[in-house]
Design a protein around this motif. Structure first.
Motif, PDB file in Angstrom:
ATOM      1  N   ASP A  93       7.920 -16.598  -6.922  1.00 42.71           N
ATOM      2  CA  ASP A  93       6.827 -17.356  -7.525  1.00 42.71           C
ATOM      3  C   ASP A  93       5.587 -17.399  -6.640  1.00 42.71           C
ATOM      4  O   ASP A  93       4.462 -17.504  -7.139  1.00 42.71           O
ATOM      5  N   SER A  94       5.783 -17.318  -5.322  1.00 43.60           N
ATOM      6  CA  SER A  94       4.653 -17.488  -4.411  1.00 43.60           C
ATOM      7  C   SER A  94       4.394 -16.300  -3.491  1.00 43.60           C
ATOM      8  O   SER A  94       3.428 -16.321  -2.730  1.00 43.60           O
ATOM      9  N   VAL A  95       5.229 -15.270  -3.549  1.00 40.87           N
ATOM     10  CA  VAL A  95       5.087 -14.125  -2.649  1.00 40.87           C
ATOM     11  C   VAL A  95       4.855 -12.844  -3.447  1.00 40.87           C
ATOM     12  O   VAL A  95       5.603 -12.539  -4.375  1.00 40.87           O
ATOM     13  N   THR A  96       3.812 -12.102  -3.065  1.00 41.10           N
ATOM     14  CA  THR A  96       3.503 -10.815  -3.687  1.00 41.10           C
ATOM     15  C   THR A  96       3.407  -9.752  -2.602  1.00 41.10           C
ATOM     16  O   THR A  96       2.829  -9.978  -1.542  1.00 41.10           O
ATOM     17  N   SER A  97       3.997  -8.595  -2.872  1.00 42.04           N
ATOM     18  CA  SER A  97       3.902  -7.463  -1.962  1.00 42.04           C
ATOM     19  C   SER A  97       2.834  -6.495  -2.452  1.00 42.04           C
ATOM     20  O   SER A  97       2.652  -6.307  -3.659  1.00 42.04           O
ATOM     21  N   PHE A  98       2.146  -5.878  -1.486  1.00 39.66           N
ATOM     22  CA  PHE A  98       1.106  -4.898  -1.785  1.00 39.66           C
ATOM     23  C   PHE A  98       1.440  -3.611  -1.041  1.00 39.66           C
ATOM     24  O   PHE A  98       1.572  -3.609   0.188  1.00 39.66           O
ATOM     25  N   TRP A  99       1.589  -2.519  -1.795  1.00 41.69           N
ATOM     26  CA  TRP A  99       1.850  -1.210  -1.210  1.00 41.69           C
ATOM     27  C   TRP A  99       0.519  -0.502  -1.013  1.00 41.69           C
ATOM     28  O   TRP A  99      -0.286  -0.403  -1.935  1.00 41.69           O
ATOM     29  N   LEU A 100       0.278  -0.013   0.211  1.00 39.82           N
ATOM     30  CA  LEU A 100      -1.011   0.550   0.589  1.00 39.82           C
ATOM     31  C   LEU A 100      -0.862   2.002   1.015  1.00 39.82           C
ATOM     32  O   LEU A 100       0.058   2.342   1.768  1.00 39.82           O
ATOM     33  N   ALA A 101      -1.783   2.855   0.556  1.00 46.34           N
ATOM     34  CA  ALA A 101      -1.798   4.261   0.944  1.00 46.34           C
ATOM     35  C   ALA A 101      -3.215   4.640   1.360  1.00 46.34           C
ATOM     36  O   ALA A 101      -4.192   4.119   0.813  1.00 46.34           O
ATOM     37  N   PRO A 102      -3.377   5.541   2.338  1.00 48.24           N
ATOM     38  CA  PRO A 102      -4.716   5.899   2.816  1.00 48.24           C
ATOM     39  C   PRO A 102      -5.510   6.649   1.750  1.00 48.24           C
ATOM     40  O   PRO A 102      -4.981   7.528   1.065  1.00 48.24           O
ATOM     41  N   VAL A 103      -6.767   6.317   1.633  1.00 54.89           N
ATOM     42  CA  VAL A 103      -7.637   6.962   0.651  1.00 54.89           C
ATOM     43  C   VAL A 103      -7.780   8.447   0.960  1.00 54.89           C
ATOM     44  O   VAL A 103      -7.875   9.280   0.045  1.00 54.89           O
ATOM     45  N   ASP A 104      -7.769   8.814   2.254  1.00 58.20           N
ATOM     46  CA  ASP A 104      -7.955  10.227   2.607  1.00 58.20           C
ATOM     47  C   ASP A 104      -6.720  11.081   2.361  1.00 58.20           C
ATOM     48  O   ASP A 104      -6.752  12.307   2.504  1.00 58.20           O
ATOM     49  N   GLY A 105      -5.602  10.442   1.985  1.00 56.71           N
ATOM     50  CA  GLY A 105      -4.396  11.186   1.655  1.00 56.71           C
ATOM     51  C   GLY A 105      -3.653  11.772   2.836  1.00 56.71           C
ATOM     52  O   GLY A 105      -2.630  12.450   2.664  1.00 56.71           O
ATOM     53  N   LYS A 106      -4.118  11.509   4.049  1.00 59.55           N
ATOM     54  CA  LYS A 106      -3.462  12.047   5.239  1.00 59.55           C
ATOM     55  C   LYS A 106      -2.327  11.116   5.691  1.00 59.55           C
ATOM     56  O   LYS A 106      -2.273   9.955   5.282  1.00 59.55           O
ATOM     57  N   PRO A 107      -1.435  11.597   6.555  1.00 61.73           N
ATOM     58  CA  PRO A 107      -0.339  10.743   7.047  1.00 61.73           C
ATOM     59  C   PRO A 107      -0.870   9.548   7.827  1.00 61.73           C
ATOM     60  O   PRO A 107      -1.985   9.567   8.349  1.00 61.73           O
ATOM     61  N   VAL A 108      -0.043   8.522   7.895  1.00 67.18           N
ATOM     62  CA  VAL A 108      -0.390   7.332   8.665  1.00 67.18           C
ATOM     63  C   VAL A 108       0.568   7.189   9.846  1.00 67.18           C
ATOM     64  O   VAL A 108       1.638   7.804   9.875  1.00 67.18           O
ATOM     65  N   LEU A 109       0.176   6.386  10.790  1.00 69.00           N
ATOM     66  CA  LEU A 109       0.999   6.102  11.965  1.00 69.00           C
ATOM     67  C   LEU A 109       2.256   5.344  11.553  1.00 69.00           C
ATOM     68  O   LEU A 109       2.162   4.311  10.885  1.00 69.00           O
TER      69      LEU A 109
END
Length: 396
Positions: free
Chosen positions: A169-185
């Motif tokens: 009811d009070s917690v939401t998860s947000f999945w994030l990906a880089p706009v440039d489409g390159k790998p992340v650390l």
């Protein structure tokens, strides 16, 4: 190379310890009042912690500790590491240090008046210069190191919200990906991301723990809505799939890396579970699972976030131990032991071995009770690690 302190500085700084004990918080409040007039500087600070006095008290304690150990700064290593991580997270720049230094010295002069002699002001100027140089050098090293790693970057990077998931009811998860489409650390489980928010009347930086397993394609954060929290309400009410956020590389040293293969009890309450979820997901099915024991307290287990994820972890092969507590009573439908009441230091202590490390994350009152209780029971503070989360209601 960092220029050493002048020979007379330590003695003069140590002589000001009684004044810092008496007037330290007044000095830091005066300093922050000056700094907050600069929007770029103000954006780097949590305004809730400014309003409730937590930040001025924390800085006053840090300044006092520096004065006491100015001849042996190695005793402040843990505190310095934490400061570096926080500064790197919000992208503190070398040119901002003189601004802060001028505000601190001005506050000392304002509060102490004639007692702040030219000798004292010169010594504190030298002491601040030395500390700033140390931090600038260490932060530069961290910036260089993280930008050179696979998927790493320097400064802010644009990430798009790929998915929103309502965890409770009070917690939401947000999945994030880089706009440039390159790998992340690939983050170290327990680390956090920091966001630059400059929209909808908000101008601030805010950090949230990563709740996903390490992945080169993106990250997940999980945010608890605070009815009084401007930023958490914005995430819940305004942030939509497709929106873009500015993000710094993962930061923080609240990780299992420092303890090697030693057993660990991960003790959380409320949204404080997020860094531990990342730790358990990262080690899922691995040899270390048997050395990990999650102890989590939540008000209502029927509406507990990550309920299905915890059940899956609890039933996996080589599963970590998981115990959950609730003030509303047991839930026999969960695939893990449930207990009525609150997590206590005595309960945790009874299940520790002599080499167990305890990681604690949750509301401040919860952490104070647990850490204080474990210390009174004889647990070495070097084996107690903590990360404060949000307010006393456990909101980030």
């Amino acid at each position: 190379m960092v220029k050493p302190l002048e020979s007379g500085t330590p003695a003069i700084v140590k002589a000001t310890i009684p004044a810092l004990e008496a007037h330290g918080v007044t000095i830091t409040r005066t300093m922050y009042a000056s700094l907050m007039r600069d929007p770029a500087i103000a954006a780097m600070f949590n305004q809730t912690d400014q309003a409730n006095g937590r930040q001025p008290h924390a800085l006053a304690a840090a300044v006092l500790a520096y004065a006491r150990h100015i001849e042996h700064p190695e005793k402040l290593e843990a505190a310095l590491s934490l400061i570096v991580e926080r500064h790197v997270a919000v992208m503190v720049k070398p040119e901002q240090y003189p601004v802060v230094g001028a505000a601190l010295l001005g506050a000392i002069k304002t509060v102490l008046g004639e007692a702040a002699t030219p000798e004292i002001m010169h010594a504190w100027g030298d002491a601040y210069r030395f500390l700033a140089d140390v931090l600038i050098a260490r932060e530069a090293s961290v910036y260089d190191e993280r930008s050179a790693l696979p998927g790493g970057w320097r400064d802010w990077r644009a990430f798009r919200v790929e998915k929103r998931v309502q965890e409770s009811d009070s917690v939401t998860s947000f999945w994030l990906a880089p706009v440039d489409g390159k790998p992340v650390l690939r983050h170290e489980p327990g680390q956090f991301l920091t966001f630059r928010l400059e929209r909808d009347g908000i101008n601030t930086r805010r950090s949230y723990s990563i709740s996903s397993a390490p992945d080169a394609s993106g990250y997940r954060i999980s945010v608890k809505r605070d009815p009084q929290g401007l930023v958490s309400r914005w995430f819940h009410d305004r942030l939509a799939v497709g929106d873009v956020l500015d993000v710094t590389p993962p930061a923080g040293d609240f990780t299992l890396a420092s303890i090697g293969k030693a057993p660990a009890m991960l003790v959380s309450a409320g949204i404080g579970i997020t860094p531990f979820l990342s730790m358990l997901l990262a080690s899922k099915g691995g040899a270390e699972d048997g050395k990990r024991h999650l102890v989590h307290g939540d008000h209502d287990l029927h509406h507990m976030p990550f309920r299905s994820a915890l059940a899956e972890l609890a039933t996996a092969e080589s599963a970590p131990k998981i115990d959950v507590f609730s003030t509303l009573g047991q839930d026999r439908h969960l695939a893990m032991p449930t207990h009525e009441g609150r997590v206590s230091a005595e309960w945790v202590f009874a299940r520790m071995s002599p080499d167990t490390h305890v990681f604690v994350c949750g509301p401040r009152s919860f952490q104070r009770d647990l850490i204080g209780g474990l210390s009174r029971l004889g647990v070495d503070r070097a084996r107690i690690h903590h990360e404060f989360f949000g307010s006393d209601e456990g909101v980030a």
